[in-house]
Write an enzyme that holds these catalytic residues in place. Structure first.
Site, PDB file in Angstrom:
ATOM      1  N   ASP A  44       6.427   6.444  -5.842  1.00 51.96           N
ATOM      2  CA  ASP A  44       7.428   5.960  -6.805  1.00 51.96           C
ATOM      3  C   ASP A  44       6.741   5.440  -8.073  1.00 51.96           C
ATOM      4  O   ASP A  44       7.406   5.025  -9.023  1.00 51.96           O
ATOM      5  CB  ASP A  44       8.389   4.941  -6.187  1.00 51.96           C
ATOM      6  N   GLU A 182      -2.886  -1.944  -0.302  1.00 52.27           N
ATOM      7  CA  GLU A 182      -3.060  -1.978  -1.765  1.00 52.27           C
ATOM      8  C   GLU A 182      -3.517  -3.360  -2.235  1.00 52.27           C
ATOM      9  O   GLU A 182      -2.889  -4.382  -1.916  1.00 52.27           O
ATOM     10  CB  GLU A 182      -1.742  -1.586  -2.451  1.00 52.27           C
TER      11      GLU A 182
HETATM   12  O1  KIV Z   1       3.682   4.920  -5.692  1.00 55.43           O
HETATM   13  C1  KIV Z   1       2.476   5.129  -5.500  1.00 55.43           C
HETATM   14  O2  KIV Z   1       1.819   5.886  -6.214  1.00 55.43           O
HETATM   15  C2  KIV Z   1       1.852   4.440  -4.388  1.00 55.43           C
HETATM   16  C3  KIV Z   1       0.357   4.526  -4.295  1.00 55.43           C
HETATM   17  C4  KIV Z   1      -0.259   3.736  -5.346  1.00 55.43           C
HETATM   18  C5  KIV Z   1      -0.127   4.163  -2.951  1.00 55.43           C
HETATM   19  O3  KIV Z   1       2.502   3.826  -3.611  1.00 55.43           O
END
Ligand code: KIV
Length: 284
Positions: A44, A182
């Site tokens: 997202d 993260e």
């Molecule tokens: O939305 C995204 O790109 C993510 C990654 C950073 C893990 O959740």
């Protein structure tokens, strides 16, 4: 060979690394997939890097389905995971299962990812029961930025560390096949990774994870609105693209493009325009 959730589980058992990148469109996904990553995430992060929103909160199910479909047409080898957007699973277990189902049926992904720990356990169990593989996401979960008060490293004190480890165990018990970690200090990531048997996929969480994921436009040096500490530029595509576009403008202005080799000509079909209706010999 097509990567599956089994490839992911096996990697941790064999102490092998996994690599993942995000993608949001067909052309980019095709390049990424053919480069040999294990997984592609239609994250997202689409909201910030592709749609220009300030954060991911405005991303809709329709946005995710639209981009997941495009990426799916390019993906041959990677495991395709699509993010569940904000408010597509927080409202009820029923909504979570229904929306995860839409991402699979309409977005053609192999698995879904959703953010959170204990609060989303019932939704995860429901989705897993519906035979849809789920990837968890702990630490800095961008859909919670208003609660966190910004993009902040998570797991910096005893109680946060304890709850991250407990959440990881609960996610594993609920049936997720892997967990994104993260922006967590690398020492804490190590504890989490050792506490569970499924693979951990790090972003901004150091080297103690089974795999790594980055946003493709960050690592290729295309998106430079800001640079997080954890991003490494493997290219400076913004500069290369700028230069290429400036050269194109110059060529057009100086009449160096298009040339004969870029043009279609009636001579290719042996048609002599001077003999025809529009020709200068035409007396009609
Ligand atoms: O939305 C995204 O790109 C993510 C990654 C950073 C893990 O959740």
């Amino acid at each position: 060979m097509k990567n599956t959730v089994l490839t992911f589980k096996e990697a941790k058992k064999r102490n092998e690394k996994l690599t993942l990148l995000t993608a949001y469109d067909y052309t980019t996904a095709k390049i990424i997939d053919s480069s040999g990553v294990n997984g592609i995430l239609v994250g997202d992060s689409l909201g910030t890097v592709a749609l220009g929103y300030e954060n991911t909160l405005s991303v809709t199910m329709d946005d995710m389905i639209h981009h997941s479909r495009a990426v799916s047409r390019a993906v041959k080898n990677s495991l395709l995971i699509t993010d569940m957007p904000f408010m597509s699973y927080q409202t009820s277990t029923y909504d979570a299962i229904k929306n995860a189902g839409r991402l699979v049926k309409e977005g053609f992904c192999n698995a879904v990812k959703l953010e959170g720990g204990s609060d989303v356990i019932d939704s995860i169990k429901g989705i897993v029961k519906a035979q849809i593989p789920v990837m968890g996401h702990l630490g800095l979960t961008p859909q919670s930025i208003n609660k966190f008060g910004g993009y902040k490293v998570q797991g910096k004190n005893d109680s946060e560390i304890k709850s991250l480890i407990e959440d990881a165990k609960r996610l594993e018990d609920a049936g997720v096949f892997s967990i994104v970690l993260e922006c967590i200090p690398l020492e804490v990531t190590k504890l989490i990774d050792e506490a569970i048997s499924i693979p951990t996929i790090g972003i901004g969480s150091g080297m103690n994870t089974t795999g790594q994921i980055l946003v493709y436009s960050d690592m290729l040096g295309m998106f430079k609105d800001f640079k997080a500490k954890f991003v490494k530029y493997y290219a400076n595509l913004d500069a290369s693209m700028n230069l290429a576009i400036q050269n194109y403008i110059k060529d057009v202005n100086e009449e160096n493009f298009p040339l004969i080799e870029h043009s279609y000509s009636l001579s290719e079909i042996n048609y002599d325009i001077s003999e025809g209706f529009y020709g200068s010999n035409n007396n009609n």
